[in-house]
Design an enzyme around this catalytic site. Structure first.
Site, PDB file in Angstrom:
ATOM      1  N   ASP A 124      -4.023   6.067  -3.268  1.00 11.99           N
ATOM      2  CA  ASP A 124      -4.999   6.085  -3.723  1.00 11.99           C
ATOM      3  C   ASP A 124      -4.779   4.479  -4.654  1.00 11.99           C
ATOM      4  O   ASP A 124      -3.730   3.895  -5.386  1.00 11.99           O
ATOM      5  CB  ASP A 124      -6.041   7.192  -4.696  1.00 11.99           C
ATOM      6  CG  ASP A 124      -6.492   6.857  -5.417  1.00 11.99           C
ATOM      7  OD1 ASP A 124      -7.629   7.949  -5.715  1.00 11.99           O
ATOM      8  OD2 ASP A 124      -5.845   6.112  -6.677  1.00 11.99           O
ATOM      9  N   SER A 125      -5.842   3.478  -4.999  1.00 11.58           N
ATOM     10  CA  SER A 125      -5.928   2.476  -5.575  1.00 11.58           C
ATOM     11  C   SER A 125      -5.238   2.241  -6.781  1.00 11.58           C
ATOM     12  O   SER A 125      -4.422   1.404  -7.885  1.00 11.58           O
ATOM     13  CB  SER A 125      -7.173   1.287  -5.809  1.00 11.58           C
ATOM     14  OG  SER A 125      -7.896   2.266  -6.786  1.00 11.58           O
ATOM     15  N   THR A 161     -11.440   0.667  -5.240  1.00 12.83           N
ATOM     16  CA  THR A 161     -12.204  -0.344  -6.503  1.00 12.83           C
ATOM     17  C   THR A 161     -11.088  -0.342  -7.299  1.00 12.83           C
ATOM     18  O   THR A 161     -11.127  -0.864  -8.052  1.00 12.83           O
ATOM     19  CB  THR A 161     -13.708   0.369  -6.537  1.00 12.83           C
ATOM     20  OG1 THR A 161     -13.591   1.329  -6.824  1.00 12.83           O
ATOM     21  CG2 THR A 161     -13.695   0.287  -4.630  1.00 12.83           C
TER      22      THR A 161
END
Length: 350
Positions: free
Chosen positions: A54-55, A86
Site C-alpha cells: 500500500d503506498s 495514488t
C-alpha cells in the site's frame, strides 16, 4: 518491438477485492496479462516486482533502492513504467525526479482508483497510456493518469473518489492522450545519466494554522535537520507577539541551530514571495528560504536530498532556489533589503 520495463511497487491497481472487504494484494502479473493484453502489443514488456505495498508504506529508504535499481536497468529499455499507489504517488515521483537526472528514457509513474481486476476500472487505460508515454513522451519522471501526462514533481493528488485524481496547478501538462496522443518536449538531458540516491528523512512538514502554539515546533528543532513550512498565501505567518503565538522565534532558533527552513504556500496555485508582506520579509531576514511555487511534497523531498549533498547554509539555500528537475519556476532574485541612514532622513521644520 520497443522494450519497456514495468516495475510494480503495489497500490490499488494491483490489488483485488473491494467493499465491504478491504483491498488486498493479488497476483498482479497474472491479472495484467488477462485484463490488459493490449500492453504486450505495444511493446516487449518486462515485468519486475519491486514491492507489493500500500503506498502509505512507501518510505525514503525504498525510494533510494528504487532509484538505484532503475539507474542500473533503464539504459537497457526504451521506457520505464512504475505502478504505484495514488496516495504517495506525487512524493515518489518527486523523489525519483531529484535522484535520477538526465534520463536516457522516460520514467512514467501511474496507478488507479480501482483495481485492475474490476469491471469499471481505470487501471487498464492508465497502463496503456503510460506505456505509450514511456515510448513517446519526454525523458523525465512523469505521472500518467486519466489520459494526461504531468511532470512528476509538479503534481498533486486532488481527489479521492474520481478518476481525474491528479492535477498540476503551476505547470502545464506534458501530454494529452485523447483520440490522438500529443507530447511536449520536456526536460533536456545535459549529459550522461546521474544518480543521487542519498536522502536524509529527518525533515518535518509544518502547516501553519490559527492557534498554532510555537512551543510545539520549537520542541521539534533538536530532532530534525530540515523544516518545510506551509505558510498562508504568499508566505505569511503570525508575528504579533501580543498573544504569544509569533512564529518568528522558530526561524531565529532554526538559523542558530543550522536547520534550513523552506517556506511554501498552502495556496493551490502560484507560490511564495517572501518580499511581499511583513512576516515573509521578517522570515527572509531570519534565514528562511523561499520555496517559490514548489508543491509541498516536492519541497520535502528536495530538502531531504539537499541537506545530504550540501553542507553550508548558502549552498543549501542556493540549491533549494534552483530548479533541478523542473520543479520550480525560476524568477529573478529579490532585491536586498534597503539600508536606511538616519542622517539622510529629512524632517520638516516649522
Amino acid at each position: 518491438m520497443p522494450k519497456v520495463l514495468l516495475l510494480h511497487t503495489g497500490g490499488t491497481l494491483g490489488m483485488a477485492g473491494g467493499q465491504p472487504s478491504a483491498l488486498r494484494p493479488s497476483a498482479f502479473f497474472r491479472t495484467l496479462k488477462q485484463r490488459a493484453p493490449e500492453l504486450f502489443q505495444l511493446a516487449d514488456i518486462e515485468l519486475e516486482l519491486f514491492s507489493n505495498l500500500d503506498s502509505s508504506e512507501m518510505q525514503p529508504e525504498l525510494w533510494s533502492r528504487m532509484a538505484a535499481h532503475l539507474y542500473q536497468r533503464m539504459s537497457s529499455f526504451d521506457g520505464v513504467v512504475v505502478t504505484h499507489g495514488t496516495d504517495t504517488l506525487a512524493y515518489t515521483a518527486s523523489a525519483l525526479s531529484f535522484m535520477l537526472r538526465d534520463l536516457p528514457c522516460p520514467v512514467v509513474l501511474t496507478g488507479s482508483q480501482r483495481p485492475l481486476g474490476e469491471i469499471r476500472t481505470d487501471a487498464r487505460l492508465n497502463l496503456i497510456d503510460s506505456v505509450l508515454s514511456a515510448l513517446h513522451g519526454p525523458r523525465e519522471v512523469t505521472i500518467c493518469f486519466d489520459s494526461h501526462l504531468y511532470r512528476g514533481n509538479r503534481t498533486r493528488k486532488v481527489k479521492v473518489s474520481e478518476y481525474d485524481a491528479f492535477e498540476s496547478p503551476n505547470f502545464p501538462v506534458l501530454g494529452t492522450l485523447g483520440v490522438e496522443a500529443t507530447f511536449e518536449p520536456g526536460l533536456r538531458a545535459r549529459g550522461a545519466p546521474r544518480l543521487f540516491e542519498r536522502l536524509d528523512p529527518r525533515v518535518f512538514l509544518l502547516k501553519v494554522f490559527p492557534g498554532l502554539d510555537p512551543a510545539l515546533p520549537l520542541a521539534l528543532l533538536p530532532h530534525i535537520r530540515g523544516l518545510v513550512l506551509e505558510a498562508y498565501g504568499a508566505g505569511n505567518f503570525p508575528i504579533d507577539e501580543s498573544l504569544g503565538r509569533s512564529l518568528r522565534p522558530l526561524f531565529t532558533q532554526a538559523r542558530e541551530q543550522g536547520i534550513p527552513v523552506v517556506v511554501v504556500s498552502q495556496a493551490y496555485r502560484n507560490g511564495v514571495d517572501l518580499s511581499l508582506y511583513e512576516s515573509g520579509a521578517a522570515a527572509r531576514q531570519d534565514g528562511a528560504i523561499s520555496g517559490g511555487d514548489m508543491t509541498p511534497s516536492a519541497a520535502v523531498v528536495k530538502l531531504m536530498q539537499t541537506i545530504v549533498y550540501h553542507r553550508t547554509p548558502e549552498s543549501v539555500a542556493r540549491t533549494i532556489q534552483t530548479s533541478l528537475a523542473g520543479e520550480l519556476t525560476m524568477r529573478p532574485a529579490p532585491a536586498p533589503f534597503p539600508k536606511f541612514r538616519k542622517d539622510r532622513v529629512k524632517t520638516r521644520t516649522p
